[in-house]
Design a protein around this motif. Structure first.
Motif, mmCIF file in Angstrom:
data_model
loop_
_atom_site.group_PDB
_atom_site.id
_atom_site.type_symbol
_atom_site.label_atom_id
_atom_site.label_comp_id
_atom_site.label_asym_id
_atom_site.label_seq_id
_atom_site.Cartn_x
_atom_site.Cartn_y
_atom_site.Cartn_z
ATOM 1 N N GLU A 72 -15.520 4.416 4.429
ATOM 2 C CA GLU A 72 -15.157 6.074 4.135
ATOM 3 C C GLU A 72 -13.872 6.519 2.753
ATOM 4 O O GLU A 72 -13.017 6.090 2.817
ATOM 5 N N PRO A 73 -14.739 7.612 2.562
ATOM 6 C CA PRO A 73 -13.716 7.779 1.037
ATOM 7 C C PRO A 73 -12.158 7.853 2.106
ATOM 8 O O PRO A 73 -10.942 7.513 0.794
ATOM 9 N N THR A 74 -12.337 9.008 2.773
ATOM 10 C CA THR A 74 -10.627 9.285 3.118
ATOM 11 C C THR A 74 -9.992 7.731 3.295
ATOM 12 O O THR A 74 -8.703 7.318 3.264
ATOM 13 N N ILE A 75 -10.546 6.761 4.066
ATOM 14 C CA ILE A 75 -9.584 5.829 4.073
ATOM 15 C C ILE A 75 -9.581 4.449 2.859
ATOM 16 O O ILE A 75 -8.500 4.289 2.449
ATOM 17 N N VAL A 76 -10.152 5.603 2.015
ATOM 18 C CA VAL A 76 -10.127 4.483 0.726
ATOM 19 C C VAL A 76 -9.529 5.160 -0.028
ATOM 20 O O VAL A 76 -7.846 4.536 -0.402
ATOM 21 N N ASP A 77 -8.448 6.445 0.062
ATOM 22 C CA ASP A 77 -8.151 7.179 -0.750
ATOM 23 C C ASP A 77 -6.406 6.725 0.283
ATOM 24 O O ASP A 77 -5.280 6.277 0.208
ATOM 25 N N ARG A 78 -6.641 6.998 1.208
ATOM 26 C CA ARG A 78 -5.211 6.315 2.337
ATOM 27 C C ARG A 78 -4.167 4.730 1.850
ATOM 28 O O ARG A 78 -3.597 4.511 1.974
ATOM 29 N N LEU A 79 -5.242 4.130 2.053
ATOM 30 C CA LEU A 79 -4.896 2.562 1.108
ATOM 31 C C LEU A 79 -4.202 2.243 0.008
ATOM 32 O O LEU A 79 -3.354 2.460 -0.400
ATOM 33 N N ILE A 80 -5.173 3.730 -1.274
ATOM 34 C CA ILE A 80 -4.556 3.474 -2.456
ATOM 35 C C ILE A 80 -2.865 4.432 -1.927
ATOM 36 O O ILE A 80 -2.422 3.394 -3.290
#
Length: 97
Positions: A72-80
């Motif tokens: 999910e884009p929100t997960i990607v954003d949080r991990l980055i």
């Protein structure tokens, strides 16, 4: 420098085309590509070419995945964001030494 970045991304795309990925492998490639976007755009002269090549790398991973379910884009954003914060902290610690 732009030429080197382009050649590296094309080589990565070809390497990925020779592999087979499970879901987590595909998601890791997806995450790595998103993480590399900003620094590669800063290095290379043509950001649109970098975007295109990164999408091609992602497409190759998607095609070679047995279960291509993206993060999910929100997960990607949080991990980055977490990785960038950690990198900044390490940089600050190293500069203080």
């Amino acid at each position: 420098m732009s030429t080197i970045v382009k050649l590296c991304l094309k080589s990565l795309q070809e390497f990925i085309r020779l592999q087979t990925f499970n879901r987590s492998g595909y998601q890791q490639i997806q995450l790595d590509i998103e993480y590399l976007k900003t620094p590669l755009k800063e290095i290379a002269a043509d950001a649109t070419v970098i975007d295109f090549l990164l999408k091609e790398v992602n497409n190759a991973a998607h095609e070679r995945s047995l279960d291509p379910i993206p993060l999910e884009p929100t997960i990607v954003d949080r991990l980055i964001e977490a990785k960038q914060i950690k990198s900044r902290e390490l940089s600050i610690q190293q500069s203080l030494k």
